[in-house]
Structures are given as C-alpha cells and as structure tokens.
Motif scaffolding. Structure first.
Motif, PDB file in Angstrom:
ATOM      1  N   HIS A  49     -55.923  29.470  31.692  1.00  0.00           N
ATOM      2  CA  HIS A  49     -56.021  30.845  31.205  1.00  0.00           C
ATOM      3  C   HIS A  49     -57.131  31.573  31.965  1.00  0.00           C
ATOM      4  CE1 HIS A  49     -56.145  33.604  27.385  1.00  0.00           C
ATOM      5  NE2 HIS A  49     -55.912  34.267  28.497  1.00  0.00           N
ATOM      6  N   ILE A  50     -56.741  32.589  32.749  1.00  0.00           N
ATOM      7  CA  ILE A  50     -57.723  33.328  33.553  1.00  0.00           C
ATOM      8  C   ILE A  50     -58.865  33.837  32.684  1.00  0.00           C
ATOM      9  CG2 ILE A  50     -58.053  35.571  34.675  1.00  0.00           C
ATOM     10  CD1 ILE A  50     -57.163  33.776  36.720  1.00  0.00           C
ATOM     11  N   TYR A  51     -58.540  34.457  31.550  1.00  0.00           N
ATOM     12  CA  TYR A  51     -59.581  35.066  30.712  1.00  0.00           C
ATOM     13  C   TYR A  51     -60.254  34.026  29.817  1.00  0.00           C
ATOM     14  CZ  TYR A  51     -61.884  38.101  27.317  1.00  0.00           C
ATOM     15  OH  TYR A  51     -62.817  38.702  26.525  1.00  0.00           O
ATOM     16  N   GLY A  52     -59.455  33.252  29.084  1.00  0.00           N
ATOM     17  CA  GLY A  52     -60.014  32.342  28.087  1.00  0.00           C
ATOM     18  C   GLY A  52     -60.703  31.121  28.655  1.00  0.00           C
ATOM     19  N   ASP A  53     -60.236  30.637  29.824  1.00  0.00           N
ATOM     20  CA  ASP A  53     -60.799  29.413  30.401  1.00  0.00           C
ATOM     21  C   ASP A  53     -61.677  29.683  31.616  1.00  0.00           C
ATOM     22  OD1 ASP A  53     -59.546  27.629  28.624  1.00  0.00           O
ATOM     23  OD2 ASP A  53     -57.681  27.723  29.760  1.00  0.00           O
ATOM     24  N   ILE A  54     -61.168  30.474  32.548  1.00  0.00           N
ATOM     25  CA  ILE A  54     -61.775  30.546  33.873  1.00  0.00           C
ATOM     26  C   ILE A  54     -62.824  31.648  33.974  1.00  0.00           C
ATOM     27  CG2 ILE A  54     -61.306  30.820  36.319  1.00  0.00           C
ATOM     28  CD1 ILE A  54     -60.246  28.203  35.030  1.00  0.00           C
ATOM     29  N   LEU A  55     -62.453  32.878  33.615  1.00  0.00           N
ATOM     30  CA  LEU A  55     -63.375  34.001  33.794  1.00  0.00           C
ATOM     31  C   LEU A  55     -64.664  33.798  33.019  1.00  0.00           C
ATOM     32  CD1 LEU A  55     -62.449  37.748  33.855  1.00  0.00           C
ATOM     33  CD2 LEU A  55     -64.346  36.990  32.452  1.00  0.00           C
ATOM     34  N   ARG A  56     -64.560  33.451  31.740  1.00  0.00           N
ATOM     35  CA  ARG A  56     -65.755  33.319  30.908  1.00  0.00           C
ATOM     36  C   ARG A  56     -66.619  32.138  31.328  1.00  0.00           C
ATOM     37  NH1 ARG A  56     -67.021  38.107  29.180  1.00  0.00           N
ATOM     38  NH2 ARG A  56     -65.171  39.179  28.413  1.00  0.00           N
ATOM     39  N   SER A  57     -65.983  31.003  31.600  1.00  0.00           N
ATOM     40  CA  SER A  57     -66.773  29.824  31.977  1.00  0.00           C
ATOM     41  C   SER A  57     -67.464  30.032  33.322  1.00  0.00           C
ATOM     42  CB  SER A  57     -65.886  28.577  32.017  1.00  0.00           C
ATOM     43  OG  SER A  57     -64.848  28.718  32.956  1.00  0.00           O
ATOM     44  N   LYS A  58     -66.823  30.807  34.205  1.00  0.00           N
ATOM     45  CA  LYS A  58     -67.404  31.065  35.524  1.00  0.00           C
ATOM     46  C   LYS A  58     -68.456  32.175  35.461  1.00  0.00           C
ATOM     47  CE  LYS A  58     -67.745  30.963  40.022  1.00  0.00           C
ATOM     48  NZ  LYS A  58     -68.375  29.819  40.676  1.00  0.00           N
ATOM     49  N   LYS A  59     -68.072  33.301  34.834  1.00  0.00           N
ATOM     50  CA  LYS A  59     -68.915  34.493  34.867  1.00  0.00           C
ATOM     51  C   LYS A  59     -70.122  34.363  33.947  1.00  0.00           C
ATOM     52  CE  LYS A  59     -68.060  39.471  35.145  1.00  0.00           C
ATOM     53  NZ  LYS A  59     -67.046  40.529  34.892  1.00  0.00           N
ATOM     54  N   PRO A  72     -40.864  25.611  29.312  1.00  0.00           N
ATOM     55  CA  PRO A  72     -40.600  26.979  28.847  1.00  0.00           C
ATOM     56  C   PRO A  72     -39.226  27.141  28.216  1.00  0.00           C
ATOM     57  CG  PRO A  72     -40.568  26.863  31.254  1.00  0.00           C
ATOM     58  CD  PRO A  72     -41.092  25.558  30.768  1.00  0.00           C
ATOM     59  N   GLU A  73     -38.242  26.393  28.716  1.00  0.00           N
ATOM     60  CA  GLU A  73     -36.886  26.543  28.188  1.00  0.00           C
ATOM     61  C   GLU A  73     -36.767  26.082  26.741  1.00  0.00           C
ATOM     62  OE1 GLU A  73     -36.864  22.652  30.612  1.00  0.00           O
ATOM     63  OE2 GLU A  73     -37.897  24.580  30.564  1.00  0.00           O
ATOM     64  N   THR A  74     -37.678  25.221  26.296  1.00  0.00           N
ATOM     65  CA  THR A  74     -37.640  24.774  24.899  1.00  0.00           C
ATOM     66  C   THR A  74     -38.813  25.322  24.096  1.00  0.00           C
ATOM     67  OG1 THR A  74     -38.771  22.723  25.547  1.00  0.00           O
ATOM     68  CG2 THR A  74     -36.367  22.669  25.390  1.00  0.00           C
ATOM     69  N   VAL A  78     -46.536  36.515  16.081  1.00  0.00           N
ATOM     70  CA  VAL A  78     -46.932  35.325  16.850  1.00  0.00           C
ATOM     71  C   VAL A  78     -48.052  34.590  16.134  1.00  0.00           C
ATOM     72  CG1 VAL A  78     -47.992  34.537  18.997  1.00  0.00           C
ATOM     73  CG2 VAL A  78     -46.174  36.247  19.073  1.00  0.00           C
ATOM     74  N   ASP A  79     -49.043  35.326  15.651  1.00  0.00           N
ATOM     75  CA  ASP A  79     -50.170  34.714  14.939  1.00  0.00           C
ATOM     76  C   ASP A  79     -49.699  34.008  13.673  1.00  0.00           C
ATOM     77  OD1 ASP A  79     -51.918  35.557  16.862  1.00  0.00           O
ATOM     78  OD2 ASP A  79     -52.561  37.353  15.775  1.00  0.00           O
ATOM     79  N   LEU A 101     -49.285  31.648  30.020  1.00  0.00           N
ATOM     80  CA  LEU A 101     -47.869  31.350  29.811  1.00  0.00           C
ATOM     81  C   LEU A 101     -47.463  31.489  28.353  1.00  0.00           C
ATOM     82  CD1 LEU A 101     -47.657  28.312  32.254  1.00  0.00           C
ATOM     83  CD2 LEU A 101     -46.607  30.547  32.581  1.00  0.00           C
ATOM     84  N   PHE A 102     -48.419  31.408  27.432  1.00  0.00           N
ATOM     85  CA  PHE A 102     -48.121  31.614  26.017  1.00  0.00           C
ATOM     86  C   PHE A 102     -47.616  33.033  25.753  1.00  0.00           C
ATOM     87  CE2 PHE A 102     -51.016  27.992  24.806  1.00  0.00           C
ATOM     88  CZ  PHE A 102     -50.052  27.276  24.124  1.00  0.00           C
TER      89      PHE A 102
END
Length: 632
Positions: free
Chosen positions: A467-477, A164-166, A300-301, A260-261
């Motif tokens: 990523h809770i939303y992008g990786d975990i929530l969708r793949s699980k739910k 994160p520092e860099t 950012v984009d 973290l992004f």
C-alpha cells in the motif's frame, strides 16, 4: 571396472540387458572440507556401451553453498534438511531422461513455467543465476542489505496475495448486499456482476463529478471516464485543464485507488454513477455522487466489521489466497543471515493466524493446513491490529497488548514486557513447552516495535508492503525506514514491455518522423512569410503545394502513430493502458513508486532469489539532453 568421482557421494550404475541387471557401486570418496566450489553446477557424464550392456545418461552432480555470516569460509554438508544457517549440498542424476533428486535443501525454491524449472532460491545450489525480468527486484535508491538488521512485512496483499477473481468478487457481492439491505438502495443492484479486470491501481475517483481519472506524474489528466463512458478531449480539458491553479487531486474531493482492496469499490462506484444518470428516479432523492461514494465506503466497512469477508476466507483459504512455497525458505534465509523478522498487519490475531497458517504452516497429507502457531518460528515479533498508517507515528500513544495465542485474549504490557497480575508479585510465566522466541501483540506504535527489536536507527529497517499510502509513504517519509513495494501487476507488465520492444521503437520513429515533417512545414511557411516579396508567383504556388503535401503526409503519420499507440496501450489494459505510464510520461502511480519505494518488485518472495547481503544499486538517471548521447 572401477569409477572414481571426486565428490562426497555414493553413486550407483545400473546396466540392463535381456537377462539380469548389473549393479556397480562406487565407493564413497573423501574430499577436503575447504575446497573451491564453482558457482555453476559441475556435471560428470559417464557412459559405457557394449553389445550386452547399455549405460544410459548417468550423473549430474550439483555443488553449491550458502555463505554463513558467522564464519569466514564455506561449510559443506551432505544434502539434508538443516537448521537455519547451515549450508547445503544437493545432487541429482538422470535415468531414462527423468530427473531424480535427493532431499531438497530447506532454502530451495523452484518456480515452474510450463513444467520447466526457471528459478531457484538464492541459497540453494541452483540459485545465484540470472533472474528472469518478471521476478527481479528494481531499485530506486541504493540499499545495502548489510546495513539492515530487521526486515518487516505486511500481510494482506504482501505475504498473502489474494486472488482477485474470487476475493475481490466476494468483497463486491458483500458490498452490494450491504447497500441494498442496510442502506436502502434498489434491489436491482443484486443482479449486477463484477469485472475484476476492469479497474487498476493508480486511478483517482472524482467524487463530486462521478469521474474516474488516470493522470501522469505532472497531474495532467490523460484518460477520463464518467462512470463507464469515456470523456472527450474537450470535456477533459474543460473540466481539469482550465484552472489557474493545478488541482491537487486529493481528499476530500478525490479518492485514490492505491491499493488492490479498492478495485471492487471503484468498479461499484462507476456502476452507481451510470445507474443514477440513466435511472434518475430510482436512487433516493438528495443522493449525489459524493453521497454514493460515501455509502459504498460505509458498505465496505460493514463487510469488514461483521466479519463477512474474513469468515469466508477462513473456511477455504486456498480458494481466495495464492500459495507461495518460497515464503518459508525466504524467511528462514533472512533469519539465518542474522536478521530479525517481524510482521505488522491491521488484521486481528484470529484472521492473521488463519492466513499465516495457510502460507507458512505445515501441510497434512491431504493438502489441508491444520491451524496451529508453528509459523511463529519464522518471526521475532508479530503485531496485529496495528491501525496503520497511524502506527508509524512516533507520537502515537496507543497501548500495546500481548496476545495469548491460544485463547486470543489480550494482556496489558509495559512497553512489551509482561506486567504482574493483580495479586501476583511476579510477571506471568509462559506455558511449559510454548515457543517464546516470537511474541505476538496487538496495537501499539513504531516506538514499541523499535524497543522490542532493539533497533538503534530507523534506517536499519526494511519494510515490505503493498500500500503506497498505508505501508510505504508513511514508513518512509515519517520514519526513514527503507521500503520495498510489492506490485503484483508488475510481472505481467515487464514481460509485455519485452514483447513490445519493437513496437515501442516504431512508435518513437513515427513520432520523430512527425516532428521532422512539422519542422519542414514551419520552415516553408516562414520562408513565404518573410521572403514572399522576393519569390515569384510560380515559386509561391510550388511552395504552397509542397506545404499541402507535407501537411497531408503529417496527418497520415499522426493517424498511423495514434492507431499504433492505442493498440500498444490496449495490450496492457483495454481501458487504462500501462500501469506505470500515461502516454509518454510516467503515471502518477509510477511517480509515487519512484518517490517513496527504495525497491519494488512483483511478489514478496522475489527476495529469496537474491543474497541477503545484496547491495541494490539504481540505474543511472537520464535527463532529456543526456538520453540520446549516453543511454545504452
């Protein structure tokens, strides 16, 4: 003198005196290929002291084996670099206090802390021991790894842990430049600096009001800042606590800082809020808080689209990405256990290849990592440009293209199968000598992935992401995949929890003491109210005086508890406190982890510390009425 040691090795003793060394060689001994191997190292100490000869500490032989899924017994090999599925034997000895080791097994992983060896990969001889709490995998829902046939990984902030520092500082500076040069913000912004430790995951941005919030699992706002100014309790309650219907705190009026992004953009948004409040004429007219947030997101984009960030990382990966030498042994162990491994990332092939080369590629003598595709041997399928989370929807009709790993060019496929080129009657053949064990694609959907890996049921897949939303929530739910969330902040948090165990007990005692005092006050007040006619004046004065003393005592305990709680809170983070807690309740972030992640841990390579056939079981849940009775 003859020395016999019951092991398959050749041992050498060196005796020293003032004249010449004496070399004694122990003959190689045979042992049965089937023998019971102890879980812990077996150590033999052999010494002999005479006036002329001194034998210093001699031998420490370590035995270990890796269970082969394809056999019904343990196989033992001499220590060497072996192919996937083989088993290892490792020996070491000490000479003058220095540990000297032979070739380390391919699965060995040593984690050093202050120069000491703390943990080794599970399948090495040193593995299988107690794992320090900061590196443990924690379980929310039972998961038997024997039922898992494929293990998948995200790349950014999962396999690749950015510094994160860099890295976040690089993203921050790039975003500032875009705001000034492309979106017309004042040039003063270029002088701003970034505190990469300030923001944490799990926060919520109130885009309409310019506030940053931390809430508990019930969505009750406990900590709130307007820009960098802390909001008073009255302001918090007045803004978020007086509605008949509980706010959902979701898009479009709120933004979730769940990756973290997002930390750099959250910090920049807070800076812009303060800047607008203190300099009303310097931000162009008509720009409100939501517009500023929209501009930050656009900047950012732009940084991602024009390659500003990725080009800098590609030039010097070591500056921006943490090295983790356990990733390759972990992937080898998973493949050797008979499981397929895959990578699904939103990054395109060129950047993916740079990052994965740094993490998994071979190193030159000077420490550099020449760019090649050798790392593909650790995966069965790699999908780049996946556009998660839409990738996880089975009705997603995105085309799947095969990536030519040499040129980066895309080729059409028929559900992952090569398609004949125009003018050709047969599919394209791979180049001679090219490793075709791993196929690289771009785009597509989860349906393509299941076909490529011959997945019969979604529950046979374990996917690891950050990523809770992008990786975990969708793949699980959506899919029913089993999930593991990587929470890099967790290692420090659990270590602090251990250190502050007594402080937290003291806080609970103070809380209990306050409750007991309050009960006494209530009892005395009710006695005066209902039995006042039967109590004499002197007794009433005595009871009133006692109530005043108890109220004063309660206030002292309250202030003592408040101060101790604040100090404990600031040990974790000076502003936002403990990641997984908000006061005495689980935080909103912790609630999401509990709901959607079957497993969670501090870093992806912690998988290497456990058996690939591990049965993960959750701890027992306690309701409030059970806790004091049943909790151990």
């Amino acid at each position: 003198m003859y020395i016999y040691v019951s092991c398959n090795c050749i041992a050498t003793l060196r005796a020293f005196d003032s004249h010449s060394p004496l070399i004694l060689t122990v003959p190689k001994c045979l042992f049965k290929p089937k023998m019971r191997i102890p879980r812990r190292p077996v150590t033999f100490y052999i010494s002999h002291i005479t006036p002329k000869f001194l034998f210093v500490p001699v031998f420490s032989f370590h035995f270990g084996a890796f269970w082969s899924r394809t056999s019904d017994h343990f196989l033992h090999k001499r220590s060497r670099i072996v192919s996937g599925g083989d088993n290892q034997f490792h020996s070491s000895y000490t000479m003058d206090g220095t540990m000297v080791t032979d070739k380390t097994s391919q699965f060995r992983h040593t984690v050093c802390k202050d120069g000491a060896q703390d943990a080794c990969i599970w399948s090495s001889p040193e593995g299988g021991h107690t794992i320090e709490i900061g590196k443990q995998i924690f379980c929310n829902r039972s998961l038997n790894m024997k039922n898992i046939v494929a293990v998948g990984f995200d790349m950014d902030y999962t396999l690749a842990q950015y510094k994160p520092e860099t890295f976040e500082s690089l993203a921050y500076v790039g975003t500032i430049k875009k705001l000034v040069h492309d979106l017309g913000y004042p040039s003063e912004l270029l002088e701003w600096s970034f505190d990469w430790k300030y923001m944490v995951r799990g926060l919520v941005l109130d885009k309409k009001r310019g506030n940053i919030l931390k809430m508990d699992r019930h969505k009750y706002v406990k900590v709130a800042y307007h820009g960098f100014r802390e909001m008073s309790k009255e302001d918090k309650v007045g803004t978020y606590g007086h509605t008949l219907t509980r706010d959902a705190f979701d898009e479009p009026d709120y933004a979730l800082i769940d990756t973290l992004f997002s930390l750099a953009e959250a910090y920049l948004f807070a800076q812009l809020v303060d800047f607008k409040d203190n300099n009303p004429g310097k931000i162009r007219e008509g720009t409100d808080y939501p517009s500023m947030y929209k501009d930050v997101r656009a900047a950012v984009d732009l940084c991602h689209r024009d390659g500003t960030l990725k080009q800098m990382v590609a030039r010097d990966p070591k500056r921006y990405i943490n090295e983790d030498t356990a990733i390759v042994p972990m992937l080898k162990m998973l493949k050797a256990s008979g499981r397929a491994t895959f990578l699904v990332t939103n990054s395109l092939w060129d950047y993916t290849n740079v990052v994965m080369n740094f993490l998994c590629g071979t190193r030159a003598p000077d420490g550099s990592s020449p760019c090649n595709v050798d790392w593909l041997q650790y995966f069965n399928v790699v999908i780049t440009g996946s556009a998660k989370p839409s990738f996880f929807h089975e009705d997603n009709r995105a085309n799947l293209f095969e990536v030519d790993v040499e040129s980066g060019m895309l080729r059409n496929t028929d559900n992952g199968n090569p398609m004949p080129q125009v003018g050709s009657i047969s599919p394209r053949l791979p180049l001679k000598g090219m490793d075709t064990s791993c196929k690289v694609f771009q785009g597509g959907s989860v349906g393509h992935l299941h076909k490529l890996l011959s997945i019969a049921s979604s529950s046979q897949v374990l996917y690891v992401g950050d990523h809770i939303y992008g990786d975990i929530l969708r793949s699980k739910k959506v899919l029913g995949w089993r999930t593991m969330l990587v929470v890099p902040e967790l290692e420090k948090e659990v270590q602090l929890l251990c250190e502050l165990r007594n402080t937290r007990k003291q806080l609970q005692l103070l809380r209990n003491e306050s409750d007991q005092i309050e009960d006494k006050i209530h009892h005395l007040k009710w006695s005066l109210k209902f039995d006042g006619d039967n109590v004499g004046e002197i007794e009433k004065q005595r009871l009133s005086s006692k109530i005043n003393d108890l109220e004063s005592q309660r206030e002292q305990v309250r202030l003592q508890h408040q101060q101790a709680q604040r100090e404990c809170h600031q040990k974790f983070h000076k502003v936002w406190g403990q990641l997984m807690k908000t006061g005495y309740q689980n935080s909103r972030f912790a609630h999401q982890v509990e709901r959607f992640a079957c497993l969670y841990t501090g870093q992806v390579s912690n998988l290497s510390l456990y058996s690939p056939d591990k049965y993960y079981r959750p701890s027992e849940d306690f309701m409030p009425h059970e806790f004091d009775i049943l909790a151990l």
